[in-house]
Design a protein around this motif. Structure first.
Motif, PDB file in Angstrom:
ATOM      1  N   ASN A  85      28.035  38.812  25.482  1.00 25.94           N
ATOM      2  CA  ASN A  85      27.987  38.935  26.949  1.00 25.94           C
ATOM      3  C   ASN A  85      29.595  39.140  27.385  1.00 25.94           C
ATOM      4  OD1 ASN A  85      27.147  39.221  29.302  1.00 25.94           O
ATOM      5  ND2 ASN A  85      26.053  36.999  29.295  1.00 25.94           N
ATOM      6  N   ILE A  86      29.727  40.088  27.939  1.00 23.62           N
ATOM      7  CA  ILE A  86      31.019  40.337  28.636  1.00 23.62           C
ATOM      8  C   ILE A  86      30.826  40.917  30.125  1.00 23.62           C
ATOM      9  CG2 ILE A  86      30.928  42.978  27.981  1.00 23.62           C
ATOM     10  CD1 ILE A  86      33.950  42.167  26.766  1.00 23.62           C
ATOM     11  N   SER A  87      31.673  40.288  31.021  1.00 24.08           N
ATOM     12  CA  SER A  87      31.640  40.784  32.278  1.00 24.08           C
ATOM     13  C   SER A  87      32.945  40.568  33.008  1.00 24.08           C
ATOM     14  CB  SER A  87      30.691  39.693  32.887  1.00 24.08           C
ATOM     15  OG  SER A  87      31.223  38.366  33.079  1.00 24.08           O
ATOM     16  N   ILE A  88      33.037  41.411  34.120  1.00 27.97           N
ATOM     17  CA  ILE A  88      34.548  41.471  34.741  1.00 27.97           C
ATOM     18  C   ILE A  88      34.213  40.974  36.073  1.00 27.97           C
ATOM     19  CG2 ILE A  88      36.277  43.012  35.627  1.00 27.97           C
ATOM     20  CD1 ILE A  88      35.137  45.267  33.509  1.00 27.97           C
ATOM     21  N   LYS A  89      35.124  39.771  36.522  1.00 25.93           N
ATOM     22  CA  LYS A  89      35.171  39.617  38.009  1.00 25.93           C
ATOM     23  C   LYS A  89      36.448  39.505  38.773  1.00 25.93           C
ATOM     24  CE  LYS A  89      34.978  34.604  37.531  1.00 25.93           C
ATOM     25  NZ  LYS A  89      34.430  33.330  37.788  1.00 25.93           N
ATOM     26  N   GLU A  90      36.316  39.644  39.994  1.00 22.59           N
ATOM     27  CA  GLU A  90      37.300  39.511  40.909  1.00 22.59           C
ATOM     28  C   GLU A  90      38.041  37.897  40.719  1.00 22.59           C
ATOM     29  OE1 GLU A  90      38.620  42.172  43.330  1.00 22.59           O
ATOM     30  OE2 GLU A  90      37.564  43.314  41.820  1.00 22.59           O
ATOM     31  N   PRO A  91      39.330  37.635  41.169  1.00 24.21           N
ATOM     32  CA  PRO A  91      39.578  36.568  41.199  1.00 24.21           C
ATOM     33  C   PRO A  91      38.973  35.725  42.144  1.00 24.21           C
ATOM     34  CG  PRO A  91      41.648  37.960  41.099  1.00 24.21           C
ATOM     35  CD  PRO A  91      40.136  38.876  41.268  1.00 24.21           C
ATOM     36  N   ASP A  92      38.499  34.549  41.814  1.00 20.52           N
ATOM     37  CA  ASP A  92      37.771  33.741  42.752  1.00 20.52           C
ATOM     38  C   ASP A  92      38.479  32.373  42.683  1.00 20.52           C
ATOM     39  OD1 ASP A  92      36.809  32.740  40.485  1.00 20.52           O
ATOM     40  OD2 ASP A  92      34.669  33.218  40.767  1.00 20.52           O
ATOM     41  N   LEU A  93      37.882  31.473  43.580  1.00 22.01           N
ATOM     42  CA  LEU A  93      38.534  29.986  43.707  1.00 22.01           C
ATOM     43  C   LEU A  93      38.255  29.239  42.289  1.00 22.01           C
ATOM     44  CD1 LEU A  93      37.825  28.267  47.012  1.00 22.01           C
ATOM     45  CD2 LEU A  93      40.051  28.785  45.849  1.00 22.01           C
ATOM     46  N   ASP A  94      37.394  29.563  41.548  1.00 20.96           N
ATOM     47  CA  ASP A  94      36.841  29.087  40.191  1.00 20.96           C
ATOM     48  C   ASP A  94      38.187  29.339  39.166  1.00 20.96           C
ATOM     49  OD1 ASP A  94      34.542  27.611  39.272  1.00 20.96           O
ATOM     50  OD2 ASP A  94      33.556  29.270  40.125  1.00 20.96           O
ATOM     51  N   ALA A  95      38.593  30.664  39.282  1.00 20.16           N
ATOM     52  CA  ALA A  95      39.690  31.057  38.820  1.00 20.16           C
ATOM     53  C   ALA A  95      41.166  30.053  39.117  1.00 20.16           C
ATOM     54  CB  ALA A  95      39.983  32.522  38.619  1.00 20.16           C
ATOM     55  N   ALA A  96      41.155  30.175  40.339  1.00 17.89           N
ATOM     56  CA  ALA A  96      42.281  29.459  40.936  1.00 17.89           C
ATOM     57  C   ALA A  96      42.245  28.073  40.516  1.00 17.89           C
ATOM     58  CB  ALA A  96      42.407  29.645  42.432  1.00 17.89           C
ATOM     59  N   PHE A  97      41.038  27.435  40.488  1.00 18.01           N
ATOM     60  CA  PHE A  97      40.976  25.865  40.151  1.00 18.01           C
ATOM     61  C   PHE A  97      41.543  25.732  38.686  1.00 18.01           C
ATOM     62  CE2 PHE A  97      39.136  21.975  38.877  1.00 18.01           C
ATOM     63  CZ  PHE A  97      39.224  21.325  39.962  1.00 18.01           C
ATOM     64  N   MET A  98      40.806  26.727  37.922  1.00 11.02           N
ATOM     65  CA  MET A  98      41.136  26.457  36.438  1.00 11.02           C
ATOM     66  C   MET A  98      42.914  26.686  36.161  1.00 11.02           C
ATOM     67  SD  MET A  98      38.515  28.068  33.994  1.00 11.02           S
ATOM     68  CE  MET A  98      37.384  29.269  35.044  1.00 11.02           C
TER      69      MET A  98
END
Ligand SMILES: Nc1ncnc2c1ncn2[C@@H]1O[C@H](COP(=O)(O)OP(=O)(O)OP(=O)(O)O)[C@@H](O)[C@H]1O
Length: 329
Positions: A288-301
């Protein structure tokens, strides 16, 4: 005047430091979110602000009142909705409201108009004469919010206001919280471990991890600290793929979780083809492969090195992830 101001606020339980030297300023009228995994120290922090727990050291003021020296003034200024339900379900909604109004000495001549006002705010006026044990989980939470407002508090503390609710009830509660801010001109401090909740509702968010504030800003600014785009990959060997991507310098940041490899890349379109090529060349299957915009999940990590997950203590990132986290603008 600030709604909340803390200086070096600390709470220890024996050897465990649950809140560690927190300095925070919250303006009046803000919806302020404390976002962190279970056990990060959110409830302990707000319990001190609500005068339920005394700090081990440091000071705090709520609406200008010191939480230790002026505890009763603090209590009069705040409303609280805690995680554990505290509504009496053998009484009707109205009886619960009257009991609470009495407890807070709301004058008899305004009591019923105020009860009607706050019940309307959470759309429970038609059910007020029913026993609470006939209410759904979402309705009970709404009644608790209405009850917490009965004495015109200046600051409202909501501890995980939508935990355990279905998505529709959660959506309703979010709307009521927004309306509340508009109608009651109140400061709202909410704790949550739902990213979406923090993102949609809060003017500013403090990310709390291991008893400290590790980042504090508007949701937009927290997200903008993450450069580039995110590619999420599930593969037959995330660790090996992570090592290869790192060697080839295809990503500016690599995070490995139990299931996924999360890559930050400058341009997802060019990076994607090269990553797939690389995987094929070393015999790794991509499921599986997907692209996503920066979100708070990414910020939290980025800020904590962990994923935040419902019901969990936040999963630690491993290996490369732990080493490479925190490369922030
Ligand atoms: N009364 C207590 N005695 C001992 N330890 C406590 C007490 N209350 C909390 N703790 C510990 O302090 C730490 C912070 O807990 P706290 O409940 O504040 O976290 P939290 O971020 O609110 O998590 P949750 O979302 O699960 O409520 C945890 O390790 C917890 O076990």
């Amino acid at each position: 005047m600030l709604a909340i101001e803390t200086n070096g606020l600390t709470k220890k339980f024996g050897k465990l430091t649950a809140v560690d030297n927190v300095n925070l300023k919250v303006d009046q009228g803000e919806i302020f979110g404390l976002l962190g995994p279970n056990g990060a120290g959110k409830s302990t922090f707000i319990s001190m602000l609500c005068t339920i727990l005394n700090p081990t050291s440091g000071t705090a003021r709520v609406e200008g009142y010191d939480i230790v020296k002026r505890a009763s003034d603090v209590r009069r200024s705040i409303g609280i909705v805690f995680q554990d339900p505290s509504i009496d379900d053998k009484l009707t909604g109205m009886e619960n409201m009257e009991l609470h109004a009495d407890l807070y000495n709301v004058p008899k001549d305004v009591m019923h108009s105020r009860i009607d006002e706050v019940l309307q705010l959470v759309e429970l006026e038609d059910r007020a004469s029913n026993l609470v044990n006939t209410y759904s989980g979402g309705m009970r939470r709404r009644l608790e919010i209405a009850r917490s407002l009965i004495h015109y508090p200046k600051v409202l503390f909501l501890d995980e206001p939508t935990v355990g609710l279905d998505p529709q009830s959660r959506d309703h509660i979010w709307n009521y919280i927004r309306d509340l801010k508009k109608q009651e001109n109140i400061t709202i401090i909410l704790t949550t471990h739902y990213m979406e909740e923090a993102d949609k509702l809060c003017d500013r968010i403090a990310i709390i991890d291991r008893s400290k504030i590790v980042a504090l800003d508007t949701p937009q600014k927290l997200k903008s600290k993450i450069e580039g785009e995110t590619i999420i990959i599930e593969s037959s060997d995330n660790k090996l793929l992570s090592e290869n991507v790192s060697e080839s310098k295809l990503a500016t940041n690599i995070m490995e979780t139990e299931k996924e490899l999360i890559l930050t890349v400058e341009n997802s379109h060019t990076a994607l083809a090269r990553i797939v090529e690389l995987a094929v060349s070393v015999g790794i299957y991509i499921y599986n492969i997907s692209i996503k915009e920066p979100d708070l999940d990414a910020a939290f990590m980025f800020f904590t090195g962990k994923e935040i997950r419902e019901g969990g203590g936040g999963k630690e990132l491993t290996g490369m992830a732990a080493r490479m986290r925190g490369r922030i603008k």
